[in-house]
Design a protein around this motif. Structure first.
Motif, PDB file in Angstrom:
ATOM      1  N   VAL A 276       0.968  13.899   7.257  1.00 24.74           N
ATOM      2  CA  VAL A 276       0.389  13.921   5.909  1.00 24.74           C
ATOM      3  C   VAL A 276       1.357  14.665   4.989  1.00 24.74           C
ATOM      4  N   GLY A 277       1.756  14.031   3.899  1.00 18.86           N
ATOM      5  CA  GLY A 277       2.699  14.654   2.972  1.00 18.86           C
ATOM      6  C   GLY A 277       3.929  13.794   2.794  1.00 18.86           C
TER       7      GLY A 277
ATOM      8  N   VAL B 196      -5.786   6.238   4.017  1.00 19.69           N
ATOM      9  CA  VAL B 196      -4.589   5.456   3.710  1.00 19.69           C
ATOM     10  C   VAL B 196      -3.549   5.624   4.809  1.00 19.69           C
ATOM     11  N   ASN B 197      -3.464   6.821   5.406  1.00 15.12           N
ATOM     12  CA  ASN B 197      -2.559   7.030   6.543  1.00 15.12           C
ATOM     13  C   ASN B 197      -3.028   6.226   7.754  1.00 15.12           C
ATOM     14  N   VAL B 198      -4.326   6.338   8.041  1.00 17.42           N
ATOM     15  CA  VAL B 198      -4.898   5.661   9.213  1.00 17.42           C
ATOM     16  C   VAL B 198      -4.721   4.149   9.102  1.00 17.42           C
ATOM     17  N   SER B 199      -4.759   3.628   7.879  1.00 20.99           N
ATOM     18  CA  SER B 199      -4.684   2.175   7.683  1.00 20.99           C
ATOM     19  C   SER B 199      -3.391   1.570   8.219  1.00 20.99           C
ATOM     20  N   PHE B 200      -2.348   2.386   8.382  1.00 20.89           N
ATOM     21  CA  PHE B 200      -1.077   1.859   8.871  1.00 20.89           C
ATOM     22  C   PHE B 200      -1.059   1.656  10.384  1.00 20.89           C
ATOM     23  N   VAL B 201      -2.213   1.830  11.001  1.00 25.62           N
ATOM     24  CA  VAL B 201      -2.396   1.390  12.387  1.00 25.62           C
ATOM     25  C   VAL B 201      -2.224  -0.130  12.465  1.00 25.62           C
TER      26      VAL B 201
ATOM     27  N   GLY C  56       5.614  11.900   5.692  1.00 26.29           N
ATOM     28  CA  GLY C  56       4.898  10.680   6.051  1.00 26.29           C
ATOM     29  C   GLY C  56       5.312   9.522   5.164  1.00 26.29           C
ATOM     30  N   LEU C  57       5.493   9.800   3.863  1.00 21.52           N
ATOM     31  CA  LEU C  57       5.952   8.771   2.924  1.00 21.52           C
ATOM     32  C   LEU C  57       7.361   8.315   3.280  1.00 21.52           C
ATOM     33  N   TYR C  58       8.218   9.253   3.688  1.00 24.98           N
ATOM     34  CA  TYR C  58       9.579   8.886   4.090  1.00 24.98           C
ATOM     35  C   TYR C  58       9.554   8.009   5.340  1.00 24.98           C
ATOM     36  N   SER C  59       8.653   8.311   6.267  1.00 28.99           N
ATOM     37  CA  SER C  59       8.512   7.463   7.462  1.00 28.99           C
ATOM     38  C   SER C  59       8.084   6.059   7.074  1.00 28.99           C
ATOM     39  N   LEU C  60       7.161   5.984   6.122  1.00 32.44           N
ATOM     40  CA  LEU C  60       6.685   4.686   5.640  1.00 32.44           C
ATOM     41  C   LEU C  60       7.836   3.889   5.022  1.00 32.44           C
TER      42      LEU C  60
ATOM     43  N   PHE D  44       0.796  -1.227   0.000  1.00 34.12           N
ATOM     44  CA  PHE D  44       0.000   0.000   0.000  1.00 34.12           C
ATOM     45  C   PHE D  44       0.829   1.279   0.000  1.00 34.12           C
ATOM     46  N   ILE D  45       2.146   1.145  -0.177  1.00 33.26           N
ATOM     47  CA  ILE D  45       2.961   2.347  -0.354  1.00 33.26           C
ATOM     48  C   ILE D  45       2.541   3.063  -1.638  1.00 33.26           C
ATOM     49  N   ILE D  46       2.079   2.303  -2.637  1.00 34.31           N
ATOM     50  CA  ILE D  46       1.638   2.911  -3.899  1.00 34.31           C
ATOM     51  C   ILE D  46       0.365   3.725  -3.681  1.00 34.31           C
ATOM     52  N   GLN D  47      -0.591   3.171  -2.908  1.00 36.87           N
ATOM     53  CA  GLN D  47      -1.807   3.937  -2.611  1.00 36.87           C
ATOM     54  C   GLN D  47      -1.486   5.160  -1.753  1.00 36.87           C
ATOM     55  N   TYR D  48      -0.519   5.013  -0.848  1.00 28.83           N
ATOM     56  CA  TYR D  48      -0.102   6.133   0.004  1.00 28.83           C
ATOM     57  C   TYR D  48       0.446   7.269  -0.868  1.00 28.83           C
TER      58      TYR D  48
END
Length: 439
Positions: A337-338, A408-413, A341-345, A273-277
């Protein structure tokens, strides 16, 4: 006292051959992850339905892990490898009729059969590597072999990013960064599907041919007998019932299977889901997959670092520490968000690097060699976590927003919960290991 060698000279050729298998299933894993987003657009599916790709892929592991172990117990590791390669090639070649029929269900079934082969290979290769040398270096040896898994993964990601995704007409975007496939007529969509499904099919057919070559190599190669095979040759064996009882009463092993299930779930969710993020940030699939490649490079680099650190730091402590790092990165991916956040992922991948082989090695460390093949099967079967959790994450993503925050952010819970469980396992296995040593 001299430290035992990581790989003895008499096992070196076998070690290299078996290690090459890790790259083969790494390729299959990581060319498949971005296909979830590709199928979602091309077949006009929800994120939940598209994630059935992962359900089929990892469901194959759950279905075939136990039969693979029973097959290996009856025959040999070499037989398990060869049957695994045959099933892998069969599933890959089934992409030809799947593309012709334009059937999402057929694609899922092809992946399901392909992963029958991967289940055989993983059930065979992981304990085989553990057996090729001294028990004291087994977890470190498995981490070294597993380092070649992300090399295969990188190849899969590169093919997806530079060969498959850029050629998908269905993912072309307008000036605002939005896809226009959904606005086309049915006749136009049908033509694009023929083109795009052929593009998706080709790398699977190519890897199928590589697997056929590997099958021939293993058919001609001589493999040394493992400790369990030598015991069987002199009449020493456990019944399946005895083995199951031994495994169930081994707390570190039993909890290791659970920890492995949550780890694989976290890994697949993070990489799928990095692509959806990224898409939520207006980044197209091909570019988003490049961020996934960078994450995989971090994963690969960290695995070599972790293998080195294991010479000086207890593997259980290292597992717990890396789980903390992964949890903190997950929180960043959720809250921010932004691009940060992607770098953290992406950072999660650095800390996931040692988890699979380390959990695997810890769980099997005190398992009798006669019980290893079935013990390995349950650890491979734990990969079912990759089938169960991604659809749940897809359901969250389909909400678009949750309390005003991007869904999509919340889903990484969900990965965050997984890493907390792995942290607990690292601490518990360390305490249990100390207790057993003290006795």
């Amino acid at each position: 006292m001299q430290k035992p060698k990581l790989v003895e000279k008499k096992y070196l050729i076998t070690f290299i051959l078996v290690t090459s298998l890790f790259a083969l299933w790494g390729f299959a894993n990581d060319i498949t992850n971005p296909m979830v987003a590709a199928f979602q657009t091309l077949m006009e599916l929800t994120a939940f339905k598209a994630s059935m790709v992962q359900f089929a892929f990892y469901g194959g592991y759950a279905t075939m892990a136990i039969p693979a172990a029973l097959f290996i117990r009856k025959f040999s590791y070499k037989s398990g490898v060869m049957l695994g390669l045959a099933l892998y090639a069969t599933g890959a070649f089934l992409f030809i009729p799947a593309a012709y029929m334009q059937s999402f269900f057929f694609f899922c079934m092809s992946l399901y059969i392909l992963t029958f082969g991967l289940a055989f290979l993983e059930t065979t290769a992981n304990p085989f590597i553990l057996s090729l040398g001294d028990k004291a270096t087994s977890t470190q040896r498995l981490n070294l072999a597993q380092a070649f898994n992300p090399m295969g993964s990188l190849c899969g990601m590169a093919v997806a990013s530079f060969v498959v995704l850029p050629q998908l007409i269905s993912d072309r975007r307008d000036a605002a960064g939005q896809t226009f496939f959904a606005t086309l007529s049915e006749a136009e969509k049908a033509g694009i599907r023929v083109h795009d499904l052929a593009i998706i099919r080709n790398p699977y057919v190519a890897i199928g041919l590589v697997v056929v070559v590997m099958f021939i190599v293993f058919a001609l190669a001589k493999m040394p007998k493992t400790e369990s095979e030598e015991k069987k040759s002199v009449g020493l064996k456990h019944t399946t019932r005895e083995t199951l009882s031994n495994l169930w009463h081994n707390t570190i092993y039993r909890e290791g299977v659970l920890a492995q299930m949550f780890y694989v779930a976290a890994q697949i969710m993070t990489w799928t889901f990095i692509i959806q993020y990224a898409d939520n940030l207006g980044i197209n699939k091909a570019t988003a997959q490049r961020y996934n490649i960078i994450a995989m490079v971090m994963f690969l680099s960290s695995r070599f670092i972790a293998t080195f650190l294991m010479r000086y730091v207890n593997t259980r402590v290292l597992l717990a520490a890396f789980a903390v790092g992964a949890a903190l990165c997950s929180i960043g991916a959720i809250v921010i968000v932004g691009m940060p956040g992607l770098y953290s992922l992406m950072g999660i991948s650095f800390f996931m690097s040692l988890m699979f082989p380390t959990i695997y090695g810890i769980a099997l460390e005190n398992v009798d060699s006669l019980d290893t093949s079935l013990g390995a099967a349950f650890l491979v079967m734990a990969i079912v976590g990759g089938a169960i959790m991604p659809p749940l994450q897809g359901m969250i993503i389909d909400f678009k927003t949750v309390f005003g925050h991007p869904a999509v952010n919340v889903s990484f819970v969900l990965p965050l919960i997984c890493f907390i469980i792995i942290f607990i396992y690292g601490l518990r296995s360390y305490r249990l290991g100390k207790t057993q040593t003290d006795k």
